[in-house]
Design a protein around this motif. Sequence first.
Motif, PDB file in Angstrom:
ATOM      1  N   MET A 171      -3.655   4.895  -3.694  1.00  0.00           N
ATOM      2  CA  MET A 171      -3.940   6.115  -2.958  1.00  0.00           C
ATOM      3  C   MET A 171      -3.350   7.316  -3.692  1.00  0.00           C
ATOM      4  O   MET A 171      -2.259   7.251  -4.254  1.00  0.00           O
ATOM      5  N   VAL A 172      -4.082   8.413  -3.710  1.00  0.00           N
ATOM      6  CA  VAL A 172      -3.603   9.643  -4.321  1.00  0.00           C
ATOM      7  C   VAL A 172      -2.684  10.361  -3.336  1.00  0.00           C
ATOM      8  O   VAL A 172      -3.015  10.526  -2.171  1.00  0.00           O
TER       9      VAL A 172
ATOM     10  N   PRO B 120       1.065   8.627  -7.916  1.00  0.00           N
ATOM     11  CA  PRO B 120       2.381   8.006  -8.028  1.00  0.00           C
ATOM     12  C   PRO B 120       2.685   7.613  -9.468  1.00  0.00           C
ATOM     13  O   PRO B 120       1.776   7.310 -10.242  1.00  0.00           O
ATOM     14  N   PRO B 121       3.946   7.585  -9.838  1.00  0.00           N
ATOM     15  CA  PRO B 121       4.304   7.254 -11.220  1.00  0.00           C
ATOM     16  C   PRO B 121       4.222   5.776 -11.544  1.00  0.00           C
ATOM     17  O   PRO B 121       4.434   5.384 -12.688  1.00  0.00           O
TER      18      PRO B 121
ATOM     19  N   SER C  66      -8.131  10.666 -12.200  1.00  0.00           N
ATOM     20  CA  SER C  66      -8.462   9.350 -11.650  1.00  0.00           C
ATOM     21  C   SER C  66      -8.201   8.299 -12.712  1.00  0.00           C
ATOM     22  O   SER C  66      -8.424   8.529 -13.894  1.00  0.00           O
ATOM     23  N   THR C  67      -7.716   7.183 -12.271  1.00  0.00           N
ATOM     24  CA  THR C  67      -7.442   6.069 -13.163  1.00  0.00           C
ATOM     25  C   THR C  67      -8.274   4.883 -12.723  1.00  0.00           C
ATOM     26  O   THR C  67      -8.266   4.517 -11.553  1.00  0.00           O
TER      27      THR C  67
ATOM     28  N   ALA D 269       0.860  -1.188   0.000  1.00  0.00           N
ATOM     29  CA  ALA D 269       0.000   0.000   0.000  1.00  0.00           C
ATOM     30  C   ALA D 269       0.888   1.226   0.000  1.00  0.00           C
ATOM     31  O   ALA D 269       1.935   1.233   0.623  1.00  0.00           O
ATOM     32  N   LEU D 270       0.469   2.255  -0.723  1.00  0.00           N
ATOM     33  CA  LEU D 270       1.223   3.499  -0.783  1.00  0.00           C
ATOM     34  C   LEU D 270       0.610   4.495   0.187  1.00  0.00           C
ATOM     35  O   LEU D 270      -0.600   4.700   0.190  1.00  0.00           O
TER      36      LEU D 270
END
Length: 354
Positions: free
Chosen positions: A62-63, A75-76, A43-44, A23-24
């Motif tokens: 997570m944004v 995140p990239p 949003s993706t 998880a980020l």
Amino acid sequence: MSKFTLAIVAGASAAVGAATTAALYGFSRPKRPEESHTITTTSTTISTPGATRTSAPPPAPMVILRDDPSVPAIPPVDPSGVFQYGFPGPVSDLRSACSLTSAFDRARRNPHWVAEHITPASLLIRNGDRRHSYFAEDINIPEKFRAKLTDYARSGYDRGHQVPAADAKWSQEAMDSTFALSNMCPQVGEGFNRDYWAHFEDFCRRLTSFYPSVRVVTGPLYLPKREADGKWRVSYEVIGHPPNVAVPTHFYKVIFAEDGKMGGNVSLGAFVLPNAVIANDKPLQDFEVPVEAVERASGLEFAGLLPPARRKRLCQEINCSVIVKEYAERQRTMMTPPPQKGGAPPSTSLTQRQ
């Protein structure tokens, strides 16, 4: 193996099949009034698998908001995007049959565990005949992961029942369900599966002479041993064509002997036996271990919801010992029926402690 050694070995064993997800985590702070720049986020949509029998759906990315507008708001990378191609696992194939419930280990082609329930009534009913049962592959497991009949051919090992057929005589369907290979592990035949292990299974059945309900969880272990260089290593044989069915080093049984009362006491016993020839005069209590040792060695939990106040030690309640029958005699009789209420105890060394 002594109890002390087993506890050390079990503690050294690593739990297998644990799924991990990443998880980020980000941080943000309130924007100061003098800050006039605007951060635009996009949003993706990512297609992810739903919940499986062994895992929850993976979390959405997570944004991450940053103070520097030149840093992307998301995140990239997206590691969880791999789920669009399938969830890697691990997966434990759950099987619920009339005589057993089990979870299957796809990597080793053996069950993780198999649970059964025996009672005086279930052992008295004789509607099943093993002469009408046949070993069969479990077609509910994907073919590339299942054990096959050819894997055992000329392997030198028995197709060892984890829930024995003799515990499922109450119907032909119940008995047939014990013959699926998902209920089998490679076991040493003469001296173990056909001898001491069978005596141990008989011990479990005879517990119904004293307890109205007996639940047993059985399964394989792959325990390390100390080698000549002083290091501990896990080593086990693999059979099959190609070789992919693991030969366990040990087997466990965790026994829950229930007093039949709502919220009543449970006599708990755990045993670990090597997959090897065992002399018939070997005391069963030599293989008794704390249930926690089996949990550490297997990566499973058996009694986490059983309060300590309800626990009794099985081998303090009854005399944990086996009786020996010759294999030919056992094949003819399989077991003697438990005594009727008020009758004399069966002719066995399994007697209640005073």
